[in-house]
Design an enzyme around this catalytic site. Structure first.
Site, short mmCIF file in Angstrom:
data_model
loop_
_atom_site.label_atom_id
_atom_site.label_comp_id
_atom_site.label_asym_id
_atom_site.label_seq_id
_atom_site.Cartn_x
_atom_site.Cartn_y
_atom_site.Cartn_z
N TYR A 54 32.17 40.33 2.43
CA TYR A 54 31.94 40.69 1.27
C TYR A 54 30.33 40.29 0.56
CZ TYR A 54 36.94 39.83 0.77
OH TYR A 54 38.47 40.00 1.10
N HIS A 110 39.63 37.24 9.54
CA HIS A 110 40.15 38.46 8.49
C HIS A 110 41.00 39.39 8.96
CE1 HIS A 110 37.61 40.02 4.92
NE2 HIS A 110 39.01 40.49 5.08
P1 NDP Z 1 43.61 44.04 -6.93
O1 NDP Z 1 45.19 44.02 -6.85
O2 NDP Z 1 43.37 42.34 -7.39
O3 NDP Z 1 43.22 45.00 -7.82
C1 NDP Z 1 42.10 44.77 -8.45
C2 NDP Z 1 41.58 45.83 -9.31
O4 NDP Z 1 42.57 45.91 -10.83
C3 NDP Z 1 40.38 46.02 -10.02
O5 NDP Z 1 40.00 47.43 -10.12
C4 NDP Z 1 40.55 45.23 -11.24
O6 NDP Z 1 39.54 46.20 -12.30
C5 NDP Z 1 41.84 45.69 -11.74
N1 NDP Z 1 42.58 44.83 -12.61
C6 NDP Z 1 42.46 43.66 -12.44
N2 NDP Z 1 43.38 42.95 -13.53
C7 NDP Z 1 43.60 44.00 -14.00
C8 NDP Z 1 44.66 43.87 -15.12
N3 NDP Z 1 45.35 42.78 -15.81
N4 NDP Z 1 45.18 44.95 -15.66
C9 NDP Z 1 44.66 46.27 -15.07
N5 NDP Z 1 43.72 46.28 -14.03
C10 NDP Z 1 43.20 45.19 -13.60
O7 NDP Z 1 43.13 44.34 -5.68
P2 NDP Z 1 42.03 43.61 -4.68
O8 NDP Z 1 41.90 44.57 -3.50
O9 NDP Z 1 40.67 43.22 -5.45
O10 NDP Z 1 42.47 42.46 -3.88
C11 NDP Z 1 42.54 41.13 -4.59
C12 NDP Z 1 41.70 40.19 -3.73
O11 NDP Z 1 42.45 40.01 -2.62
C13 NDP Z 1 40.17 40.62 -3.37
O12 NDP Z 1 39.15 40.41 -4.29
C14 NDP Z 1 40.20 39.84 -1.97
O13 NDP Z 1 39.63 38.32 -2.37
C15 NDP Z 1 41.47 39.83 -1.43
N6 NDP Z 1 41.62 40.71 -0.38
C16 NDP Z 1 41.75 40.60 0.97
C17 NDP Z 1 41.85 41.47 1.87
C18 NDP Z 1 41.85 41.34 3.28
O14 NDP Z 1 41.80 41.94 4.25
N7 NDP Z 1 42.37 39.69 3.62
C19 NDP Z 1 41.80 43.02 1.66
C20 NDP Z 1 41.40 43.30 0.02
C21 NDP Z 1 41.46 42.23 -0.94
P3 NDP Z 1 38.15 45.37 -13.18
O15 NDP Z 1 37.54 44.60 -11.81
O16 NDP Z 1 37.50 46.60 -13.49
O17 NDP Z 1 38.83 44.49 -14.33
#
Ligand code: NDP
Length: 276
Positions: A54, A110
């Site tokens: 990241y 990862h």
């Molecule tokens: P999420 O499911 O957490 O979704 C994030 C998105 O949803 C962003 O666009 C955010 O927008 C939006 N969002 C957040 N809260 C709300 C809400 N209450 N209402 C509406 N929209 C919302 O997806 P991620 O892929 O970011 O996953 C979360 C975490 O999981 C990552 O940050 C990481 O730490 C982990 N991860 C791990 C992976 C792996 O391979 N191990 C792969 C992918 C993720 P905004 O920011 O604009 O508010």
């Protein structure tokens, strides 16, 4: 607003306790990470999920240092990237330097990246890293049942967690059963399916019934299943909204209706073929 005292914790082997809820910082640009993490810590978040890939470990560490919280009060996870699997301990030490800490609470492989053929070697090194005190707990991410079996057979050490893509459109019943059988805690990445599930009619109907937002309903569903979650948000109002889920419950029927939305939909890569 919820504070850290209201967030449940789950026990991991080795006397480690992981807050069931935190902040994920995937796709948070480095120049925004300090502000993002600082806001979340002020809102009561005590668990941060980052990764070498990241490119924001340094800013996560700076925010923790500047928060005034003691190191023990914040649970920090980082992850070993696929191309670093042959030098796990060296890479972890670099992450510790960037995070400005002597240990992480949880270190994860990862992805299995089976095309590289190095994940058993990497797991053996993580077992050593834990013995050296560089990581309080160790686990994996995106491991399928066959990958889990291989590392446990090779080392006799079961990962504390497996962090997998999991949300109402991909509920992963098979892997969750495997985790339960092996005593592995399930961490759910992309818990909101990156927003793709939030306008589903079932979710919005349940949200209206509880006077909550769709995001809160989906996050509460994870908590009731026993998943560890760390939604990503860079929007202050959502950061506050997402943690405010510890003062209501879903009914068994609501939990089952959300579970029934599963359609095997991945937002990310397939772990059996992704090598990074
Ligand atoms: P999420 O499911 O957490 O979704 C994030 C998105 O949803 C962003 O666009 C955010 O927008 C939006 N969002 C957040 N809260 C709300 C809400 N209450 N209402 C509406 N929209 C919302 O997806 P991620 O892929 O970011 O996953 C979360 C975490 O999981 C990552 O940050 C990481 O730490 C982990 N991860 C791990 C992976 C792996 O391979 N191990 C792969 C992918 C993720 P905004 O920011 O604009 O508010």
């Amino acid at each position: 607003m919820a504070n850290s005292l209201t967030i449940p914790s789950i026990d991991l082997p080795g006397n480690v306790s992981i807050p069931q809820f935190g902040l994920g910082v995937f796709q948070v640009p480095p120049e925004k990470t300090f502000e993002n993490v600082t806001f979340a810590l002020n809102a009561g978040y005590r668990h941060l999920d980052t990764a070498r890939a990241y490119q924001n470990e340094a800013q996560v560490g700076q925010a923790v240092k500047a928060s005034g919280l003691s190191r023990e009060e914040v649970f920090i996870t980082t992850k070993l990237w696929n191309t670093d699997q042959t030098d796990a301990i060296g890479t972890l030490k670099e992450s510790l330097g960037l995070l400005e800490t002597e240990y992480v609470d949880l270190y994860l492989i990862h992805w299995p990246a089976p095309g590289h053929g190095n994940y058993v070697q990497a797991w053996t090194a993580l077992v050593e890293a834990q013995k050296e005190g560089l990581a309080r707990a160790i686990g994996v991410s995106n491991f399928q049942a066959s990958h889990l079996r291989q590392i446990v057979e090779a080392t006799g050490v079961t990962p504390a967690v497996n962090q997998i893509e999991l949300h109402p459109l991909l509920t992963q019943p098979g892997l969750r059963r495997e985790h339960a059988d092996r005593g592995i805690v399930t961490e759910a990445w992309s818990p909101l399916a990156q927003g793709a599930v939030l306008d589903d009619a079932v979710i919005t109907e349940i949200a209206a019934a509880h006077s909550r937002t769709p995001g809160q309903i989906v996050l509460r569903w994870h908590v009731e299943l026993g998943n560890v979650v760390f939604p990503k948000s860079m929007t202050p109002s959502r950061i506050e909204e997402n943690i405010d889920i510890f003062d209501f419950e879903l009914t068994t029927e609501e939990v089952e209706r959300i579970e029934a939305l599963d359609r095997g939909h991945r937002t990310g890569p397939d772990p059996d073929t992704f090598n990074g």
